[in-house]
Design an enzyme around this catalytic site. Structure first.
Site: not given
Length: 414
Positions: A175-176
């Site tokens: 996840e960014a």
């Protein structure tokens, strides 16, 4: 009639073991030697049996010492070790529940420093699970992340050495937002440990990602256009608060990565259970085959920008994996598909064959050859929910936008 005793060896007419017939073509010395060998064999077999009996007795005594009257473990050390192993297993499956279990059983104090040390030592811990826990946005997790990064000593290290050490201690999550928090913490720690190397933490942050992307480009066989040193230097112009970093620094970073790629921890779980622990969506769908256009019921899981499908919900490994990169999804009319509530995955970059893989009848992983993937849901509502979930998963990568924004900040002239 006199019965012979099998334990008494006839020294005048010895026999070959198992044959039962006397040996007549041996010299007296050979016959005597054969008798001694057989006698020694019998003696060794008895000694081996005695050792087995003694080992069994000792094992029984050890079990009695370790167990109380009710058969439970009575030793505090054994009980603690057992609970720690249970906590480790729980952490590897669900990091939050694992930490809660260890705290509740008095094996960890509920302090960021102690939890961080537990993760930093990493004994028996899945490095993917460590990364997921450190990336959570809750206040306590962020405190643990800062303490975890603080446990690393980066003083007098060039950036690439510090990154090697840091990225080996856990596995970066997908996840960014999690990656952003973790790399931000790394950049702050590195700059504090090495004052004067970079003007701002933004410079360290952007250059760190440039190094990670360089590592992928140079050592991923699917990347054909390998970046040159000149391109790497050009990519990083102006990131030092509007100024350029020394060419010698960038050259040394490039050479280090080219000579030795990062050692990224494998996903050290024995199966993919952890990957599918908290999916974006899951459920039964009918899937149309590629060559044979029949429909088969499959259990689908959408997570980490991939669509996995299984034959049964209890399967630990998927029958197929469809990366959603460069794919689009659309609704299909029932007249065309001959099935109600259908939708279709297709390539959005003009390529005919979708990049995917599956297991064949022999259990071997082979490349998928689908031009489209067509599925049928159980209702219109379910179909629409799948389409919306897949749309959300294959939308523009938020990490790209985040990195671009940070690079603009780093290149801004005061």
């Amino acid at each position: 009639m006199t019965m012979s005793n099998p334990d008494i060896i006839d020294t005048h007419n010895p026999t070959i073991p198992g044959a039962g017939e006397p040996i007549t073509d041996l010299t007296p010395e050979e016959k005597s030697l054969l008798v001694d060998i057989r006698r020694r064999k019998e003696q060794l077999l008895k000694e081996i049996q005695q050792l087995k009996d003694e080992i069994a007795d000792v094992t029984t005594e050890l079990v009695k010492m370790d167990e109380g009257d009710d058969g439970s473990l009575s030793g505090k050390t054994d009980s603690t070790t057992k609970k720690m192993m249970t906590g480790t297993r729980k952490f590897n499956m669900d990091p939050k529940k694992g930490i809660e279990f260890l705290i509740e059983n008095g094996l960890l104090k509920e302090t960021a420093d102690e939890v961080a040390q537990f993760l930093y030592k990493g004994e028996g811990l899945n490095k993917t699970a460590i990364g997921d826990y450190l990336g959570e946005r809750k206040d306590f997790n962020i405190e643990v992340l800062e303490a975890f990064v603080g446990a690393h000593e980066f003083a007098d290290m060039i950036l690439v050495q510090a990154l090697r050490q840091f990225l080996w201690s856990f596995r970066l999550p997908g996840e960014a937002q999690k990656i952003d928090r973790m790399m931000e913490a790394f950049a702050k720690r590195y700059c504090n440990s090495n004052p004067g190397v970079f003007t701002t933490t933004d410079t360290c942050y952007v250059l760190s990602f440039a190094i990670i992307m360089l590592n992928t480009s140079l050592h991923n066989p699917s990347v054909r256009d390998k970046p040159t040193i000149e391109r790497f230097i050009s990519m990083n112009r102006g990131i030092n608060d509007g100024g350029d970093l020394p060419r010698e620094l960038l050259e040394s970073l490039y050479d280090s990565i080219k000579k030795e790629p990062f050692k990224i921890p494998d996903d050290d779980g024995n199966d993919l259970t952890h990957t599918f622990f908290n999916p974006d969506k899951e459920g039964w769908l009918l899937k149309q085959g590629g060559r044979v256009r029949n429909w088969k019921r499959r259990w689908f899981i959408l997570t980490d920008n991939c669509l996995y499908y299984f034959e049964y919900t209890t399967d630990k490994e998927p029958r197929g994996i469809i990366p959603l990169e460069n794919l689009s999804v659309k609704e299909i009319d029932s007249k065309e598909s001959k099935k109600p509530w259908c939708f279709e995955l297709f390539s959005s970059d003009g390529k005919e064959v979708i990049k995917a893989c599956k297991t064949d009848a022999d259990g071997k992983v082979v490349e998928g050859r689908h031009q489209v993937y067509r599925m049928s849901a159980s209702s219109q509502e379910e179909r629409d929910d799948w389409i919306n979930s897949i749309h959300a998963s294959i939308s523009k990568d938020p990490f790209y936008d985040m990195l671009v924004a940070r690079k603009k900040k780093a290149t801004h002239r005061a």
